[in-house]
Design an enzyme around this catalytic site. Structure first.
Site, short mmCIF file in Angstrom:
data_model
loop_
_atom_site.label_atom_id
_atom_site.label_comp_id
_atom_site.label_asym_id
_atom_site.label_seq_id
_atom_site.Cartn_x
_atom_site.Cartn_y
_atom_site.Cartn_z
N ASP A 105 40.91 21.98 20.26
CA ASP A 105 39.98 22.74 21.45
C ASP A 105 40.68 22.32 22.33
OD1 ASP A 105 38.04 23.07 19.39
OD2 ASP A 105 37.50 20.98 20.21
N1 URA Z 1 38.23 19.35 15.87
C1 URA Z 1 37.88 19.15 16.47
O1 URA Z 1 36.73 19.56 16.52
N2 URA Z 1 38.41 19.87 17.58
C2 URA Z 1 39.40 19.95 17.55
O2 URA Z 1 40.70 20.17 18.28
C3 URA Z 1 40.03 20.16 16.41
C4 URA Z 1 39.07 19.86 15.06
#
Ligand code: URA
Length: 242
Positions: A105
């Site tokens: 993310d």
């Molecule tokens: N899970 C998430 O919620 N965010 C990420 O960036 C990676 C795995």
């Protein structure tokens, strides 16, 4: 080793575009096995001793990078609204058709693999391959008792989606944890934490397929995966197919 055009070998080493490579060759700056070759269309073995300005050039069909992704960057190749991880690379690498093998993310950090090898990318991402990803997280409220079992049994997310069995290893105070997954649903770790009764405030990916983020890489820095690291990830993805 395949036999190919000299301009393709120079461009394939990530040093230049094909047209720049042609100019470098015509300018007499490239040698093959010690002899200057000025014809960009000359064919030679991709394993030959090819040098540009005396420096050895290594042809590679595909490129595999590990990056320490900083927060604030999107794990996509293009987006007009926010900077992408590709913008952290120099122009010669941006031209190499690299894509992230699995997303982090925008606010997440840590190990991101970038590659031009579509099959490898699929292996890393596909839940069928089951390549393990390890995360370090910090949460707003401590993980309640039973959270480990919820992860182990396969957490049910707020929209009813069921996760594959995963591992949660909380720290003693339960305000942080390591999470081990073999799939990569949208916002998966954050949504699993919600299912367990808390909220992620910090997330960093530590390893993929048993290959750890190189601690010498600062945020935004990258390096090529070593042959041993590449092999380790491939072996892990093969094991689950057996
Ligand atoms: N899970 C998430 O919620 N965010 C990420 O960036 C990676 C795995």
């Amino acid at each position: 080793m395949p036999v190919m055009r000299l301009d393709k070998i120079i461009a394939g080493a990530g040093l230049s575009t094909r047209s720049e490579a042609k100019k470098l060759i015509r300018a007499g700056r490239v040698t093959v096995e010690g002899r200057t070759v000025e014809d960009p269309a000359a064919h030679c073995d991709s394993g030959a001793d090819v040098r540009l300005d005396g420096r050895q050039v290594r042809w590679q069909e595909y490129l595999y990078l590990m990056m320490n992704k900083p927060a604030g960057y999107l794990s996509v190749t293009e987006d007009p609204r926010a900077p992408t991880v590709l913008e952290l690379l120099p122009p010669e690498l941006r031209r190499r058709n690299l894509s992230p093998a699995g997303r982090l993310d925008k606010d997440s950090e840590g190990l991101l693999i970038l590659t031009s090898d579509g099959d490898f990318c699929h292996r890393v991402i596909s839940p069928k391959s089951g390549v393990e990803k390890e995360y370090y997280i910090e949460v707003l409220d401590p993980f309640p008792p039973g959270a480990e079992e919820l992860f182990r049994a396969g957490a049910v997310l707020e929209d009813g989606e069921v996760c594959l069995p995963a591992r949660l290893e909380p720290a003693a105070d339960r305000f942080s944890a390591r999470v081990f997954l073999r799939e990569g649903k949208y916002h998966q770790v954050k949504r699993m934490a919600v299912a367990a009764g808390t909220k992620v405030k910090y997330l960093k990916r530590l390893s993929v397929g048993g290959v750890a983020l190189d601690e010498n890489l600062g945020p935004g820095q990258y390096r090529e995966l070593t042959a041993a690291e590449l092999q380790k990830i491939c072996e892990e993805s093969d094991n689950l197919h057996k």
